[in-house]
Design a protein around this motif. Structure first.
Motif, PDB file in Angstrom:
ATOM      1  N   LEU A   1       0.765  -1.074  -0.005  1.00 58.43           N
ATOM      2  CA  LEU A   1      -0.131  -0.060  -0.095  1.00 58.43           C
ATOM      3  C   LEU A   1       0.716   1.191  -0.110  1.00 58.43           C
ATOM      4  N   LYS A   2       0.787   2.248  -0.701  1.00 57.74           N
ATOM      5  CA  LYS A   2       1.407   3.318  -1.044  1.00 57.74           C
ATOM      6  C   LYS A   2       0.783   4.503   0.324  1.00 57.74           C
ATOM      7  N   ARG A   3       1.889   4.983   0.798  1.00 54.23           N
ATOM      8  CA  ARG A   3       1.479   5.859   2.054  1.00 54.23           C
ATOM      9  C   ARG A   3       1.835   7.311   1.589  1.00 54.23           C
ATOM     10  N   GLU A   4       1.681   7.745   0.119  1.00 52.79           N
ATOM     11  CA  GLU A   4       1.909   9.210   0.040  1.00 52.79           C
ATOM     12  C   GLU A   4       0.829  10.042   0.078  1.00 52.79           C
ATOM     13  N   SER A   5       0.866  10.904   0.863  1.00 51.62           N
ATOM     14  CA  SER A   5      -0.335  11.674   1.521  1.00 51.62           C
ATOM     15  C   SER A   5      -0.938  12.447   0.337  1.00 51.62           C
ATOM     16  N   SER A   6      -0.376  12.985  -0.731  1.00 52.40           N
ATOM     17  CA  SER A   6      -0.978  13.466  -1.675  1.00 52.40           C
ATOM     18  C   SER A   6      -1.797  12.434  -2.473  1.00 52.40           C
ATOM     19  N   GLY A   7      -1.443  11.410  -2.722  1.00 53.40           N
ATOM     20  CA  GLY A   7      -2.383  10.246  -3.657  1.00 53.40           C
ATOM     21  C   GLY A   7      -3.109   9.266  -2.901  1.00 53.40           C
ATOM     22  N   ASP A   8      -3.002   9.397  -1.550  1.00 56.77           N
ATOM     23  CA  ASP A   8      -3.719   8.522  -0.904  1.00 56.77           C
ATOM     24  C   ASP A   8      -5.233   8.295  -1.199  1.00 56.77           C
ATOM     25  N   SER A   9      -6.153   9.824  -1.212  1.00 53.90           N
ATOM     26  CA  SER A   9      -7.297   9.780  -1.446  1.00 53.90           C
ATOM     27  C   SER A   9      -7.787   9.254  -2.722  1.00 53.90           C
ATOM     28  N   LYS A  10      -6.876   9.652  -3.874  1.00 58.47           N
ATOM     29  CA  LYS A  10      -7.094   9.286  -5.187  1.00 58.47           C
ATOM     30  C   LYS A  10      -7.004   7.870  -5.386  1.00 58.47           C
ATOM     31  N   ILE A  11      -5.884   7.271  -4.803  1.00 58.87           N
ATOM     32  CA  ILE A  11      -5.703   5.761  -4.590  1.00 58.87           C
ATOM     33  C   ILE A  11      -6.849   4.930  -4.005  1.00 58.87           C
ATOM     34  N   PHE A  12      -7.441   5.596  -3.062  1.00 61.36           N
ATOM     35  CA  PHE A  12      -8.737   5.021  -2.271  1.00 61.36           C
ATOM     36  C   PHE A  12      -9.650   5.080  -3.141  1.00 61.36           C
ATOM     37  N   LEU A  13      -9.917   5.963  -3.851  1.00 56.30           N
ATOM     38  CA  LEU A  13     -11.064   6.150  -4.704  1.00 56.30           C
ATOM     39  C   LEU A  13     -10.958   5.066  -5.698  1.00 56.30           C
ATOM     40  N   CYS A  14      -9.814   4.596  -6.396  1.00 55.13           N
ATOM     41  CA  CYS A  14      -9.612   3.615  -7.472  1.00 55.13           C
ATOM     42  C   CYS A  14      -9.889   2.362  -6.608  1.00 55.13           C
ATOM     43  N   GLN A  15      -9.384   2.074  -5.335  1.00 51.38           N
ATOM     44  CA  GLN A  15      -9.679   1.052  -4.822  1.00 51.38           C
ATOM     45  C   GLN A  15     -10.871   0.702  -4.342  1.00 51.38           C
ATOM     46  N   TYR A  16     -11.720   1.737  -3.924  1.00 51.14           N
ATOM     47  CA  TYR A  16     -12.812   1.746  -3.635  1.00 51.14           C
ATOM     48  C   TYR A  16     -13.997   1.217  -4.694  1.00 51.14           C
ATOM     49  N   SER A  17     -13.718   1.767  -5.995  1.00 50.64           N
ATOM     50  CA  SER A  17     -14.246   1.472  -7.313  1.00 50.64           C
ATOM     51  C   SER A  17     -14.269   0.090  -7.447  1.00 50.64           C
ATOM     52  N   TYR A  18     -12.795  -0.339  -7.366  1.00 45.45           N
ATOM     53  CA  TYR A  18     -12.544  -2.049  -7.832  1.00 45.45           C
ATOM     54  C   TYR A  18     -13.419  -2.861  -6.760  1.00 45.45           C
ATOM     55  N   ALA A  19     -13.350  -2.489  -5.434  1.00 46.56           N
ATOM     56  CA  ALA A  19     -13.987  -3.172  -4.444  1.00 46.56           C
ATOM     57  C   ALA A  19     -15.435  -3.292  -4.762  1.00 46.56           C
ATOM     58  N   ARG A  20     -16.089  -2.031  -5.097  1.00 50.35           N
ATOM     59  CA  ARG A  20     -17.467  -1.904  -5.508  1.00 50.35           C
ATOM     60  C   ARG A  20     -17.932  -2.950  -6.576  1.00 50.35           C
ATOM     61  N   CYS A  21     -16.978  -2.883  -7.763  1.00 49.74           N
ATOM     62  CA  CYS A  21     -16.810  -3.925  -8.832  1.00 49.74           C
ATOM     63  C   CYS A  21     -17.085  -5.237  -8.202  1.00 49.74           C
ATOM     64  N   THR A  22     -16.066  -5.667  -7.612  1.00 53.75           N
ATOM     65  CA  THR A  22     -16.154  -6.876  -6.923  1.00 53.75           C
ATOM     66  C   THR A  22     -17.492  -7.303  -6.245  1.00 53.75           C
ATOM     67  N   ALA A  23     -17.839  -6.509  -5.407  1.00 53.05           N
ATOM     68  CA  ALA A  23     -19.150  -6.661  -4.608  1.00 53.05           C
ATOM     69  C   ALA A  23     -20.339  -6.992  -5.786  1.00 53.05           C
ATOM     70  N   LEU A  24     -20.440  -6.064  -6.841  1.00 57.54           N
ATOM     71  CA  LEU A  24     -21.292  -6.250  -7.699  1.00 57.54           C
ATOM     72  C   LEU A  24     -21.287  -7.668  -8.474  1.00 57.54           C
ATOM     73  N   ILE A  25     -20.222  -8.095  -9.008  1.00 58.93           N
ATOM     74  CA  ILE A  25     -19.686  -9.197  -9.750  1.00 58.93           C
ATOM     75  C   ILE A  25     -20.337 -10.680  -8.507  1.00 58.93           C
ATOM     76  N   GLU A  26     -19.847 -10.396  -7.450  1.00 60.89           N
ATOM     77  CA  GLU A  26     -20.247 -11.430  -6.328  1.00 60.89           C
ATOM     78  C   GLU A  26     -21.777 -11.660  -6.307  1.00 60.89           C
ATOM     79  N   MET A  27     -22.459 -10.513  -6.307  1.00 63.30           N
ATOM     80  CA  MET A  27     -23.904 -10.518  -6.030  1.00 63.30           C
ATOM     81  C   MET A  27     -24.507 -11.074  -7.306  1.00 63.30           C
TER      82      MET A  27
END
Length: 155
Positions: A20-46
């Motif tokens: 996991l990257k711990r760069e303060s400027s990129g954390d929220s942007k990377i988190f958005l991408c990780q969140y979208s990936y996790a949401r896709c995973t949940a939809l595929i599982e459903m």
């Protein structure tokens, strides 16, 4: 491409080399991408737990790409972003691509029913699930290979 996306979602990945990257400027942007990936995973599982949508990919399953009646504006915008991501893969920063794809996915997700089968036509649901699967695969590649961060299945 769809068949490759299906294979990737069924395969457990080895994340021992990822961090996991711990760069303060990129954390929220990377988190958005990780969140979208996790949401896709949940939809595929459903969808895979439901009997309504067949997650398998057939030869003619992408015929909806040529039939505009199945594509609403938000679906078209996500599809356009998927194509732009593939076109710009080698020339553009992976974080920039992942953010653009995540934002397009979030807009699509907020405006399009995917797993409420009683409110949408089954073929439309399958088309939308295909867009989710492609987005899922692309985000995984961008996060893990492009950025060297974990693509989390859940958050």
């Amino acid at each position: 491409m769809l068949s490759h996306c299906t294979d990737e979602t069924n395969r457990a990945s080895d994340r021992s080399f990822l961090r996991l990257k711990r760069e303060s400027s990129g954390d929220s942007k990377i988190f958005l991408c990780q969140y979208s990936y996790a949401r896709c995973t949940a939809l595929i599982e459903m969808a895979s737990r439901s009997n309504h949508i067949d997650k398998s990919v057939e030869n003619d399953s992408a015929k909806w790409l040529n039939e505009s009646k199945f594509l609403l504006q938000k679906e078209s915008e996500l599809l356009s972003q998927i194509i732009a991501t593939l076109d710009e893969w080698e020339e553009t920063n992976p974080l920039t691509l992942a953010i653009s794809l995540s934002e397009a996915f979030q807009t699509f997700y907020q405006n399009c029913q995917i797993v409420k089968y009683d409110t949408i036509h089954l073929q439309v649901a399958q088309c939308r699930l295909a867009l989710v699967m492609i987005t899922h695969w692309l985000l995984k590649q961008l996060l893990e290979q492009g950025l060297g961060v974990v693509a989390p299945e859940t958050l």
